[in-house]
Design an enzyme around this catalytic site. Sequence first.
Site, PDB file in Angstrom:
ATOM      1  N   ARG A  22      89.193 102.313  25.167  1.00 55.46           N
ATOM      2  CA  ARG A  22      90.600 101.737  24.692  1.00 55.46           C
ATOM      3  C   ARG A  22      91.650 102.134  25.751  1.00 55.46           C
ATOM      4  NH1 ARG A  22      95.612 104.119  23.792  1.00 55.46           N
ATOM      5  NH2 ARG A  22      94.452 106.142  23.150  1.00 55.46           N
ATOM      6  N   ASP A  23      91.730 103.676  25.823  1.00 52.80           N
ATOM      7  CA  ASP A  23      92.938 104.038  26.832  1.00 52.80           C
ATOM      8  C   ASP A  23      92.490 103.969  28.068  1.00 52.80           C
ATOM      9  OD1 ASP A  23      95.167 105.336  27.272  1.00 52.80           O
ATOM     10  OD2 ASP A  23      94.563 107.397  26.940  1.00 52.80           O
ATOM     11  N   HIS A 214      93.998 115.389  23.586  1.00 50.05           N
ATOM     12  CA  HIS A 214      93.978 114.192  24.397  1.00 50.05           C
ATOM     13  C   HIS A 214      94.720 114.191  25.679  1.00 50.05           C
ATOM     14  CE1 HIS A 214      93.990 109.528  24.684  1.00 50.05           C
ATOM     15  NE2 HIS A 214      94.803 110.073  25.743  1.00 50.05           N
ATOM     16  N   HIS A 216      95.376 113.576  29.987  1.00 49.26           N
ATOM     17  CA  HIS A 216      95.269 112.997  31.091  1.00 49.26           C
ATOM     18  C   HIS A 216      95.198 113.858  32.297  1.00 49.26           C
ATOM     19  CE1 HIS A 216      96.191 108.627  29.399  1.00 49.26           C
ATOM     20  NE2 HIS A 216      96.180 109.373  28.448  1.00 49.26           N
ATOM     21  N   CYS A 247      98.047 105.892  35.163  1.00 46.70           N
ATOM     22  CA  CYS A 247      99.413 106.079  34.687  1.00 46.70           C
ATOM     23  C   CYS A 247     100.188 104.921  35.026  1.00 46.70           C
ATOM     24  CB  CYS A 247      99.731 107.295  34.960  1.00 46.70           C
ATOM     25  SG  CYS A 247     101.191 107.873  34.180  1.00 46.70           S
ATOM     26  N   ASN A 256      92.807 109.448  31.983  1.00 46.17           N
ATOM     27  CA  ASN A 256      92.501 110.466  31.125  1.00 46.17           C
ATOM     28  C   ASN A 256      91.532 111.502  31.691  1.00 46.17           C
ATOM     29  OD1 ASN A 256      92.426 107.653  29.401  1.00 46.17           O
ATOM     30  ND2 ASN A 256      92.561 109.389  27.810  1.00 46.17           N
TER      31      ASN A 256
END
Lengths: 319, 319
Positions: A22-23, A214, A216, A247, A256
């Site tokens: 997902r991310d 979570h 990054h 990013c 991440n």
Amino acid sequence: MSVADRLERQPSRVHVTEVGPRDGLQNESVILSTAEKLELVHALMDAGVRAFEISSFVSPKAVPALADAGELVAALRGFEGLHLSALVPNRRGAERALEAGVDAVVMFVSASETHNAKNVNRSVAASLEGFEEVARLLEGSGVELRGAIATSFGCPFEGDIEVGAVGRIARHFADIGVRHVSLGDTTGMATPPLVSERIRHLREDAPSIVPTLHFHNTRGIGLANVMQGLALGVDRYESSIGGLGGCPFAPGASGNIASEDLVYLLDEMGIDTGIDLTGMIEAARVATRLMGRDLPGQVSKAGARLTLGDCSAVPTARG
Amino acid sequence: MSVADRLERQPSRVHVTEVGPRDGLQNESVILSTAEKLELVHALMDAGVRAFEISSFVSPKAVPALADAGELVAALRGFEGLHLSALVPNRRGAERALEAGVDAVVMFVSASETHNAKNVNRSVAASLEGFEEVARLLEGSGVELRGAIATSFGCPFEGDIEVGAVGRIARHFADIGVRHVSLGDTTGMATPPLVSERIRHLREDAPSIVPTLHFHNTRGIGLANVMQGLALGVDRYESSIGGLGGCPFAPGASGNIASEDLVYLLDEMGIDTGIDLTGMIEAARVATRLMGRDLPGQVSKAGARLTLGDCSAVPTARG
């Protein structure tokens, strides 16, 4: 290593959710096919990963890379022991996620008004109101409702985010029955003191909430923030294989924290994750091949700690 | 941020030595000219860096990238407030370093017999014996004698290194009047529990020694190890701008921890280094340009924490 050597509240077991599909993928310029995503997920499953934030049920126009959320969930929901969560911005997304067969629906909102407006085109209050509707939709479905608070440690538009803003949203989540809330470090602005401050306040403001961190690695200190989280006893983290992603505000910056580097760190600290490092290194290599670019994760390049070197290649007088 | 939020023994001030010109450049395939090295050093001086491990007085045949050690020291020794140290493997190297005009001579040995044999072609005992000769040479010169213990956290040939081996070498250094000893994580095998173990033993085995921690980010956890060092009260670290360097045993792996990421972390933790982050980001960009390759340091890509984004570029519905 004696127990006394460990930081005071360090957990003995940590739950890692893989958010790469997902991310990670939503921020990559290469769009993987459903079959390629499944290859990556299966490599992670082979390493023992069981919890996936698998996709996001948002508009396919807004995030084309995640347009196959439904197909992906359908292809995976038959595997026993797997926990599949997916992000939803509103009731429509939740309906699609339910229909696809996820185990958990993650409602997301930003702690920053500006970021929330840019991201989902509504105020924070309007987002929270929408979540009540989603909560009602899920009643009796057996599907867990979770929360995610983006820009919990700072906003690329507003700068610092007041700690109370995070606490207020967490309380709202608690009020509608949410237990797991992830504090998202959307653009890598978390620091060890901010992790301490936010976790301590969250525990006061919304004591029923179990926090997930979570991070990054945008500014290189993602695992330093994990060290702070561990010292505070936080036992849930989200990461992405290979450090997939990036990013959108900082070209060239990392995504991440890399799942394999996180698992390596936790392993070495004697913290159980149920995930096998060798398998994760293999999965990171699969991710690298699929994306066709070097990924920021490190341990996959050097190998596990006791991967011994080729004696013939040793340089001399290096100090 | 309240003081209670910080880890127990966290120092309020940390001393950072820049080792890019030595440890960074010795592992790069691109060899910089003396003028280019000086451009980089001046960029770092502009950021407030005052302590440099500037080169190594080893055989120019063994490490051609550092063949200009003497010229480099000569060009810099006139700057007030600068502290220039250089590695030496033996008496011959120390003589050259003294002649060049360094402030400190760093004698290095490996905690691993195999690594020491491969590196300097002698046993650990023979290296230590040679150091006594160097100590005598320096008597009355006003030049400080320092020590560096390579493979302090593990060896690419032997694997784990017994903690006692590090302690024995440290005691030997203490016996010949050395105060500062750097524990080198030569190939990135340090972990938070090993940092704790080694520092605690060092403090028992050689209480007069002030330890410096020298981490490589080979497996991605360099700054997590710094967090552990800070929690133990260690206030001296070595790093290289941009994360220059690499690992001769692991192609593609990172080099030393990046100085600018270290300074960013320490700044955010409220720890004074006397170094300016903006200047370090600029120096990392100089290093990137000179090396002609992307360097692993992160904060130089994203900018400092409150570098705010371009509002028009925001993606939508990202969660």
